[in-house]
Design an enzyme around this catalytic site. Structure first.
Site, PDB file in Angstrom:
ATOM      1  N   HIS A  17      -9.352 -24.726 -23.094  1.00 15.74           N
ATOM      2  CA  HIS A  17      -9.224 -26.056 -23.693  1.00 15.74           C
ATOM      3  C   HIS A  17     -10.040 -26.107 -24.985  1.00 15.74           C
ATOM      4  CE1 HIS A  17      -8.509 -30.446 -23.291  1.00 15.74           C
ATOM      5  NE2 HIS A  17      -9.736 -30.601 -23.759  1.00 15.74           N
ATOM      6  N   GLY A  64     -16.213 -28.672 -19.351  1.00 20.73           N
ATOM      7  CA  GLY A  64     -17.025 -28.106 -20.425  1.00 20.73           C
ATOM      8  C   GLY A  64     -18.420 -27.814 -19.936  1.00 20.73           C
ATOM      9  N   SER A  96     -13.444 -25.897 -21.141  1.00 25.59           N
ATOM     10  CA  SER A  96     -13.484 -26.493 -22.482  1.00 25.59           C
ATOM     11  C   SER A  96     -14.614 -25.872 -23.271  1.00 25.59           C
ATOM     12  CB  SER A  96     -13.715 -28.005 -22.380  1.00 25.59           C
ATOM     13  OG  SER A  96     -14.107 -28.499 -23.645  1.00 25.59           O
ATOM     14  N   ASP A 122      -9.881 -34.704 -17.887  1.00 27.95           N
ATOM     15  CA  ASP A 122     -10.871 -34.208 -18.853  1.00 27.95           C
ATOM     16  C   ASP A 122     -12.034 -35.194 -18.973  1.00 27.95           C
ATOM     17  OD1 ASP A 122     -12.179 -33.054 -21.012  1.00 27.95           O
ATOM     18  OD2 ASP A 122     -10.565 -33.411 -22.459  1.00 27.95           O
ATOM     19  N   GLY A 123     -13.230 -34.711 -18.641  1.00 24.39           N
ATOM     20  CA  GLY A 123     -14.435 -35.516 -18.825  1.00 24.39           C
ATOM     21  C   GLY A 123     -15.199 -35.710 -17.530  1.00 24.39           C
ATOM     22  N   GLY A 124     -16.391 -35.135 -17.465  1.00 28.48           N
ATOM     23  CA  GLY A 124     -17.232 -35.330 -16.280  1.00 28.48           C
ATOM     24  C   GLY A 124     -16.720 -34.630 -15.034  1.00 28.48           C
ATOM     25  N   MET A 138      -8.033 -38.980 -19.724  1.00 30.74           N
ATOM     26  CA  MET A 138      -9.447 -38.889 -20.107  1.00 30.74           C
ATOM     27  C   MET A 138     -10.288 -39.660 -19.091  1.00 30.74           C
ATOM     28  SD  MET A 138      -9.702 -36.955 -22.702  1.00 30.74           S
ATOM     29  CE  MET A 138     -11.490 -37.112 -22.828  1.00 30.74           C
ATOM     30  N   MET A 147      -8.025 -34.840 -31.037  1.00 32.26           N
ATOM     31  CA  MET A 147      -8.658 -36.160 -31.118  1.00 32.26           C
ATOM     32  C   MET A 147      -8.791 -36.496 -32.600  1.00 32.26           C
ATOM     33  SD  MET A 147     -11.414 -35.510 -28.104  1.00 32.26           S
ATOM     34  CE  MET A 147     -11.148 -33.747 -28.157  1.00 32.26           C
ATOM     35  N   PHE A 188     -17.479 -36.392 -26.843  1.00 34.17           N
ATOM     36  CA  PHE A 188     -18.668 -35.604 -26.501  1.00 34.17           C
ATOM     37  C   PHE A 188     -18.520 -34.966 -25.124  1.00 34.17           C
ATOM     38  CE2 PHE A 188     -19.821 -39.100 -29.262  1.00 34.17           C
ATOM     39  CZ  PHE A 188     -20.485 -38.436 -30.300  1.00 34.17           C
ATOM     40  N   GLY A 189     -19.195 -33.844 -24.941  1.00 37.18           N
ATOM     41  CA  GLY A 189     -19.259 -33.229 -23.628  1.00 37.18           C
ATOM     42  C   GLY A 189     -20.401 -33.830 -22.822  1.00 37.18           C
ATOM     43  N   GLY A 190     -20.415 -33.525 -21.545  1.00 36.16           N
ATOM     44  CA  GLY A 190     -21.551 -33.890 -20.694  1.00 36.16           C
ATOM     45  C   GLY A 190     -21.702 -35.361 -20.381  1.00 36.16           C
ATOM     46  N   HIS A 247      -6.507 -30.040 -27.690  1.00 37.52           N
ATOM     47  CA  HIS A 247      -6.606 -31.479 -27.460  1.00 37.52           C
ATOM     48  C   HIS A 247      -6.973 -32.118 -28.805  1.00 37.52           C
ATOM     49  CE1 HIS A 247      -9.217 -34.798 -25.321  1.00 37.52           C
ATOM     50  NE2 HIS A 247      -8.232 -35.311 -26.033  1.00 37.52           N
ATOM     51  N   MET A 261     -11.761 -32.477 -33.147  1.00 42.42           N
ATOM     52  CA  MET A 261     -12.241 -33.831 -33.461  1.00 42.42           C
ATOM     53  C   MET A 261     -12.433 -33.976 -34.965  1.00 42.42           C
ATOM     54  SD  MET A 261     -15.122 -34.362 -30.535  1.00 42.42           S
ATOM     55  CE  MET A 261     -14.921 -33.722 -28.865  1.00 42.42           C
ATOM     56  N   ASP A 315     -11.176 -28.542 -28.115  1.00 46.75           N
ATOM     57  CA  ASP A 315     -11.300 -29.937 -28.532  1.00 46.75           C
ATOM     58  C   ASP A 315     -11.381 -30.040 -30.044  1.00 46.75           C
ATOM     59  OD1 ASP A 315     -11.402 -31.461 -26.036  1.00 46.75           O
ATOM     60  OD2 ASP A 315     -13.181 -30.255 -25.629  1.00 46.75           O
TER      61      ASP A 315
HETATM   62  C1  DX5 Z   1     -14.523 -34.800 -24.655  1.00 50.32           C
HETATM   63  C2  DX5 Z   1     -13.647 -33.592 -24.591  1.00 50.32           C
HETATM   64  C3  DX5 Z   1     -13.801 -32.770 -23.376  1.00 50.32           C
HETATM   65  C4  DX5 Z   1     -15.175 -32.248 -23.115  1.00 50.32           C
HETATM   66  C5  DX5 Z   1     -15.428 -32.448 -21.674  1.00 50.32           C
HETATM   67  O1  DX5 Z   1     -14.078 -35.638 -25.649  1.00 50.32           O
HETATM   68  O2  DX5 Z   1     -12.275 -33.957 -24.673  1.00 50.32           O
HETATM   69  O3  DX5 Z   1     -12.839 -31.724 -23.309  1.00 50.32           O
HETATM   70  O4  DX5 Z   1     -15.350 -30.897 -23.439  1.00 50.32           O
HETATM   71  O5  DX5 Z   1     -16.729 -32.137 -21.419  1.00 50.32           O
HETATM   72  P1  DX5 Z   1     -17.409 -32.265 -19.996  1.00 50.32           P
HETATM   73  O6  DX5 Z   1     -16.604 -31.418 -19.042  1.00 50.32           O
HETATM   74  O7  DX5 Z   1     -18.764 -31.749 -20.249  1.00 50.32           O
HETATM   75  O8  DX5 Z   1     -17.374 -33.720 -19.611  1.00 50.32           O
HETATM   76 ZN    ZN Z   2     -10.781 -32.363 -24.278  1.00 45.43          ZN
END
Ligand code: DX5
Ligand code: ZN
Length: 251
Positions: A32, A196, A7, A174-176, A136, A67, A142-144, A65, A36, A34
Site C-alpha cells: 500500500h 502501517g 502500508s 485502512d487506519g489503526g 478509512m 489522497m 497520518f499513520g499511527g 491510495h 498525499m 500513500d
Molecule cells: C493514512 C494512510 C494509511 C496509513 C495507515 O492516511 O492512508 O495507509 O499508513 O497507518 P496505520 O496503519 O499506522 O494507521
Molecule cells: Zn492509505
C-alpha cells in the site's frame, strides 16, 4: 481469504526496498502506497518517481491510495510508474465515474475510498465498477492514529450491500488496523487489511507482519464458522476443531 497490505507510510524511507522485502517475507501480499498532496490531506508524501522505484524492488501489486486533489491529472503518471491498483477518494472526485473509468482505461484496478464521515450508501451505483472499496478507519493524512470504532458498522453495511447486489469487490480497511482491532475488522467483513504502524513501527516488519496476519487469519476462521454453522461438521467433523483450538490460544 484475508490479505495483509503493508502500508509503507511507516517504513524507513531510506531503506524502502529492504522494508518491503521484509513485509513480504512476513506474509504481505500487496504493498500500500500513500500519496498525499498537502491539499486534500494535511501532509505530503511521495509521487510517481517513488512508485517507479518500488516497481523495480518488488513483484507484489502496488496499491496506490491517492489522497490528492484532481486525481485524474495524475492517473496516467501512476500507470506509467507501474501502479496496479489505484484508489481515489469519493470526497476528491467531482466525477467519480469518469475517474474510475480513467483508471481502468490505463489497465489498473479502480477503487473508491470513503472518509470516516462518508456513508457507504452513497457509492451503491458505482460498485459494479470497482475492484475494491477502501473504508478509512481514521481520517486520512497520518499513520499511527486511533481506529474509529463506527468503521466496523460501515464494513458490515458494505458487506451486506455486496451480498444484496451479488458483487465480488473486495473490502479494504485502512487506519489503526493493529493487534487490538484486527480481529473485529476481519469479523466485520474486511478482506484487505492495510497496516502501517503495526507492521513497520517497531523496526521488525517481517515479525510484525507475520504476527498481524496470523491474528487476522484466526479471526477469519471464526467468521467462517459463524457464517456457515454446521457446514463443516457434516462433511468433516474433525476439521472445525483445530481452528477452534487455535482461535482460543490467541484470545
Ligand atoms: C493514512 C494512510 C494509511 C496509513 C495507515 O492516511 O492512508 O495507509 O499508513 O497507518 P496505520 O496503519 O499506522 O494507521
Ligand atoms: Zn492509505
Amino acid at each position: 481469504m484475508v490479505q495483509l497490505v503493508p502500508s509503507i507510510l511507516s517504513a524507513d524511507f531510506a531503506r524502502l526496498a529492504e522494508e518491503v522485502a521484509a513485509a513480504e517475507r512476513g506474509g504481505g501480499t500487496v504493498i500500500h502506497v500513500d500519496i498525499m498532496d498537502g491539499h486534500f490531506v494535511p501532509n505530503i508524501t511521495i509521487g510517481p518517481p517513488v512508485v517507479a522505484s518500488l516497481r523495480k524492488a518488488t513483484k507484489l501489486p502496488l496499491d496506490c491510495h491517492l489522497m490528492i486533489e484532481n486525481p485524474d491529472e495524475f492517473i496516467p503518471a501512476f500507470a506509467e510508474a507501474g501502479a496496479n491498483w489505484v484508489s481515489v477518494h469519493y470526497e476528491a472526485c467531482r466525477h467519480l465515474h469518469r475517474s474510475l473509468e480513467l483508471i481502468a482505461s490505463h489497465g489498473m484496478e479502480p477503487a473508491v475510498v470513503l472518509n470516516p464521515a462518508t456513508r457507504v450508501n452513497l457509492i451503491r451505483d458505482i460498485l459494479p465498477m470497482v475492484h475494491h472499496v477502501l473504508i478509512m478507519s481514521v481520517n486520512p493524512g497520518f499513520g499511527g492514529q486511533t481506529f474509529i470504532e463506527f468503521s466496523l458498522d460501515k464494513i458490515r453495511t458494505l458487506a451486506e450491500i455486496r451480498e444484496e447486489l451479488g458483487l465480488a469487490f473486495k473490502i479494504e480497511v485502512d487506519g489503526g488496523v493493529a493487534h487490538d482491532t484486527v480481529a473485529r475488522v476481519v469479523q466485520a467483513g474486511a478482506d484487505l487489511l492495510v497496516a502501517g504502524n503495526a507492521v513497520f513501527g517497531a523496526g521488525d516488519a517481517e515479525r510484525d507482519a507475520r504476527a498481524l496476519l496470523n491474528a487476522a487469519r484466526q479471526a477469519a476462521g471464526e467468521v467462517g464458522r459463524k457464517r456457515a454453522p454446521g457446514r463443516h461438521q457434516k462433511r468433516d467433523a474433525g476439521a472445525a476443531r483445530p481452528a477452534g483450538a487455535a482461535a482460543k490460544r490467541v484470545r
